[in-house]
Structure formats: C-alpha cells, structure tokens
Design an enzyme around this catalytic site. Sequence first.
Site, mmCIF file in Angstrom:
data_model
loop_
_atom_site.group_PDB
_atom_site.id
_atom_site.type_symbol
_atom_site.label_atom_id
_atom_site.label_comp_id
_atom_site.label_asym_id
_atom_site.label_seq_id
_atom_site.Cartn_x
_atom_site.Cartn_y
_atom_site.Cartn_z
ATOM 1 N N THR A 1 -27.435 12.912 5.853
ATOM 2 C CA THR A 1 -27.621 11.730 6.259
ATOM 3 C C THR A 1 -29.166 11.044 6.307
ATOM 4 O OG1 THR A 1 -27.725 10.615 8.544
ATOM 5 C CG2 THR A 1 -27.401 12.996 8.466
ATOM 6 N N TYR B 1 -27.401 16.000 16.400
ATOM 7 C CA TYR B 1 -26.613 15.738 15.428
ATOM 8 C C TYR B 1 -27.723 15.738 14.055
ATOM 9 C CZ TYR B 1 -24.835 12.855 11.491
ATOM 10 O OH TYR B 1 -24.409 12.376 10.546
ATOM 11 N N LYS C 1 -27.753 18.635 10.907
ATOM 12 C CA LYS C 1 -27.782 17.880 9.411
ATOM 13 C C LYS C 1 -28.838 18.611 8.603
ATOM 14 C CE LYS C 1 -24.720 15.951 7.783
ATOM 15 N NZ LYS C 1 -23.378 16.632 7.304
HETATM 16 N N1 LIG Z 1 -20.654 7.758 8.805
HETATM 17 C C1 LIG Z 1 -21.604 7.502 8.389
HETATM 18 O O1 LIG Z 1 -22.254 6.422 8.425
HETATM 19 C C2 LIG Z 1 -22.484 8.688 7.669
HETATM 20 C C3 LIG Z 1 -23.672 8.360 7.135
HETATM 21 C C4 LIG Z 1 -24.210 9.366 6.416
HETATM 22 C C5 LIG Z 1 -23.909 10.554 6.228
HETATM 23 N N2 LIG Z 1 -22.755 10.907 6.854
HETATM 24 C C6 LIG Z 1 -22.084 12.288 6.718
HETATM 25 O O2 LIG Z 1 -20.876 12.252 6.220
HETATM 26 C C7 LIG Z 1 -19.908 13.223 6.525
HETATM 27 C C8 LIG Z 1 -18.489 12.595 6.794
HETATM 28 O O3 LIG Z 1 -18.850 11.608 8.057
HETATM 29 P P1 LIG Z 1 -17.789 10.765 8.513
HETATM 30 O O4 LIG Z 1 -18.153 9.543 9.164
HETATM 31 O O5 LIG Z 1 -16.629 10.497 7.502
HETATM 32 O O6 LIG Z 1 -16.953 11.574 9.896
HETATM 33 P P2 LIG Z 1 -15.679 11.624 10.472
HETATM 34 O O7 LIG Z 1 -15.978 12.131 11.829
HETATM 35 O O8 LIG Z 1 -14.723 10.648 10.388
HETATM 36 O O9 LIG Z 1 -15.052 12.664 9.776
HETATM 37 C C9 LIG Z 1 -15.357 14.360 9.917
HETATM 38 C C10 LIG Z 1 -14.022 15.100 9.333
HETATM 39 O O10 LIG Z 1 -14.448 16.416 9.218
HETATM 40 C C11 LIG Z 1 -13.655 17.175 9.803
HETATM 41 N N3 LIG Z 1 -13.973 18.386 10.328
HETATM 42 C C12 LIG Z 1 -15.046 18.669 11.307
HETATM 43 N N4 LIG Z 1 -15.191 19.987 11.525
HETATM 44 C C13 LIG Z 1 -14.355 20.431 10.486
HETATM 45 C C14 LIG Z 1 -14.623 21.952 10.100
HETATM 46 N N5 LIG Z 1 -15.192 22.889 10.627
HETATM 47 N N6 LIG Z 1 -13.590 22.271 9.184
HETATM 48 C C15 LIG Z 1 -12.893 21.249 8.574
HETATM 49 N N7 LIG Z 1 -12.714 19.931 8.743
HETATM 50 C C16 LIG Z 1 -13.776 19.780 9.816
HETATM 51 C C17 LIG Z 1 -12.954 16.359 10.943
HETATM 52 O O11 LIG Z 1 -11.361 16.710 11.296
HETATM 53 C C18 LIG Z 1 -12.728 15.042 10.404
HETATM 54 O O12 LIG Z 1 -11.630 14.746 9.786
HETATM 55 C C19 LIG Z 1 -20.634 14.046 7.506
HETATM 56 O O13 LIG Z 1 -21.241 15.057 7.047
HETATM 57 C C20 LIG Z 1 -21.509 12.865 7.953
HETATM 58 O O14 LIG Z 1 -22.820 13.464 8.571
HETATM 59 C C21 LIG Z 1 -21.972 9.962 7.777
#
Ligand SMILES: NC(=O)c1ccc[n+]([C@@H]2O[C@H](COP(=O)([O-])OP(=O)(O)OC[C@H]3O[C@@H](n4cnc5c(N)ncnc54)[C@H](O)[C@@H]3O)[C@@H](O)[C@H]2O)c1
Length: 334
Positions: free
Chosen positions: A124, A149, A153
């Site tokens: 992120t 958080y 990361k």
């Molecule tokens: N949403 C954003 O704006 C954003 C921006 C930049 C980066 N990210 C990164 O993208 C990734 C996904 O984010 P998102 O918004 O889709 O999150 P989200 O919370 O919608 O989804 C996360 C998923 O990971 C699964 N999960 C969590 N821990 C787990 C584990 N130990 N084993 C297996 N599955 C597991 C959860 O069940 C869920 O389905 C993350 O790494 C986040 O840091 C998100």
Amino acid sequence: MKRFIVTGGYGFIGSNLIKLLLKKNFKVFNIDKLSYSAQKYNLRGVKSKNYFFKKVDINNKKAIIKILRKYKPHGIFNLAADTHVDRSINDSSNFIKNNILGVYNLLEAIKNYDKKIRLIHVSTDEVYGDILGSKRSSENFPYTPSSPYSASKASSDHLVNAYVRTHKIDAVISNCSNNYGPRQFPEKLIPKMIYNILNNKPLPIYSKGKNLREWIYVNDHCDALIKLFFKGRSGEKYNIGSGINCSNIFLVKKILKSFTDRRIKIGKKVKIIFVKDRPGHDFRYALNSNKIKKKLKWKPKINLNRGISKTVDWYIKNQKYFKKLNEKNFSYWW
Ligand SMILES: NC(=O)c1ccc[n+]([C@@H]2O[C@H](COP(=O)([O-])OP(=O)(O)OC[C@H]3O[C@@H](n4cnc5c(N)ncnc54)[C@H](O)[C@@H]3O)[C@@H](O)[C@H]2O)c1
C-alpha cells in the site's frame, strides 16, 4: 496456460482480480481463510473449470506447500491481509499474524518448494506515511508508517525484499493507493457512504473531511498487478496510483450527487456529520507512479467520475450483497 494462486480472493481486490484473470483465460486457485471481510457473494456465479477454491489460512505452511505441490503455480498474487486501519488501532494482533507472519510463511513455502514461482506482493501507499505539501512519494521514499496496519504492511515488504536478496526468490512489490469499486466491504469510506445513503443513515466523516487520498478504480489496479507478473523486475517495487487526489468531503459530496443525478430519493437522515478523528490519522497520501507508467507502459483507464458512477451502479444493483452482511461487522467503527 499460466496458473495463478490468488490469496484473499474472496476479498475486495482479490475477487476483482480473479474475475479479470479468468476473463483472460488464466487458471486461478483462490486461497482464503474467509475472515469477516471475505464475501462469497463476490464470486457468485463463477463456475469456470479454470477456477478452484480452498479455505486455507496463509499461516498454514503444510497446507500451502501441499497446494503448491499439487497445483504448480507460475505465480502467486498475495492479497490476504487484515486491512482496516481503525481495527488495527483497536487490536493489532490479527495484523501481525496475517500481514507479517502470513507473508513470512508464504515466503518460506516458496523458498522450500520452488523459488521460480513469482510472488506479486500487494502492498500500500500507506507505508510512506504522511506526504505533506505537494510532494508525491516515489519508490525510493523512506518507509514511515503511522498505523499498526501500515507498519505491518511495511514489515512484510521488508521481508519480501530480504528473501529476494538472500534466498533469491522471485518477487515484485506493488504499493497502491486507495482502491474503490464493486465488492468492497462497507467498513471502508465509499461503500459505507453508499450503504448509509441507501439505508437513510447519517454520513459520518472524520474530523472536517479534509484528509486527502489518491483514489484508483480497482480494475486499473488489477490490470497493473497482471502487468507486474509479466513485466515487473524481480526485487523491485512499483507505485500504482491514479494521480487523482481529493478530500474525503469532496468524495462524499460526489457520491451524494451520483444518487441525486439518478433521481433517487435521499432520506431525511442522510446528512454529513463530522466525527472525532482517529489517532495518528495521516493527512495526505500521494504517489508518484511514473515508474510503472514509463517502464511497463501501464496507465489507469477509469477516471473518478466514471469510476464512482460504476461503483454506485453496482451497489444499487447488488443490494443483496449488503443483505448478506452482518451489520455488526461494519457499523461499530463509525
Ligand atoms: N483496499 C485498498 O484500498 C488497498 C489499497 C492498497 C493496497 N491494498 C492491499 O490489498 C490487499 C487486499 O485488500 P482488500 O481491500 O481486498 O482487503 P479485504 O479485507 O477486502 O480482503 C482481504 C481478504 O484476505 C483474506 N485473508 C485475511 N487473512 C488471511 C489469511 N491469513 N489467510 C488467507 N486469507 C486471509 C480475508 O478473508 C479477505 O477475503 C491487502 O494486502 C491490502 O493491504 C488495499
């Protein structure tokens, strides 16, 4: 035909990525432990013979190695994580477990099984911390995370870099800005506002809503991740942003306008209210994404107006998505 593992595939970005990979005729194995933010609804109707799912925690090394051995993936997109800053302030333990130890476990599995599997580790823009003034953080900016958080990361990014250098695994890191679009859990700003508008509830915004974020439509991010798999350089990191920064208040007003433009009646209780800021809240994130644009010829395709409109349309058409959720999992935070 390339075979991919997507971890966290029932989450917001993971489910959008899986749909895109299947559309491009790749094989996809979704590994998700199905935490509160995972939604089966996100992949309903996906019946492709190229799609597999197993409920597995990325911390379960034995299960991960078994899948690697059987499925022999060319690449892993790691999106499994705990992602809500407010939750990380309330209790960081899941963030340490899933975002740091989980990544360590994946790295060990790759190291022990097959170092040729390419890992796309999804990180992120929050790892760079508050970017004040008019600066934009490029890939060589120092990491100064502010929340548990973003610190979790940042830790995982350092682990990935260390495994590339020391153990010669093949990995690329993406640092992306705030995503929005269909299938996002309503603990996050945009779907939360849409949910509240549809349910005649107030629209709570932190402080005076002046914090600035860079918003990217989720499909643009997913496109970039696929580019990173095919063209990214191992051991390197790439910022992924739209270059569009706006304040939270501007965004919420835009969402409201999107409803009035559709002549949807807005309930009397739907009003912007300002709530106490969260501790350590970064004021501004802003990425310089020139590297991926120049070196990999990627650029975002969906502008903010179109993206918000597509997002609002999706939630209006998919109100069943909200019905399947337990409100307790997202109403607590505001
Ligand atoms: N949403 C954003 O704006 C954003 C921006 C930049 C980066 N990210 C990164 O993208 C990734 C996904 O984010 P998102 O918004 O889709 O999150 P989200 O919370 O919608 O989804 C996360 C998923 O990971 C699964 N999960 C969590 N821990 C787990 C584990 N130990 N084993 C297996 N599955 C597991 C959860 O069940 C869920 O389905 C993350 O790494 C986040 O840091 C998100």
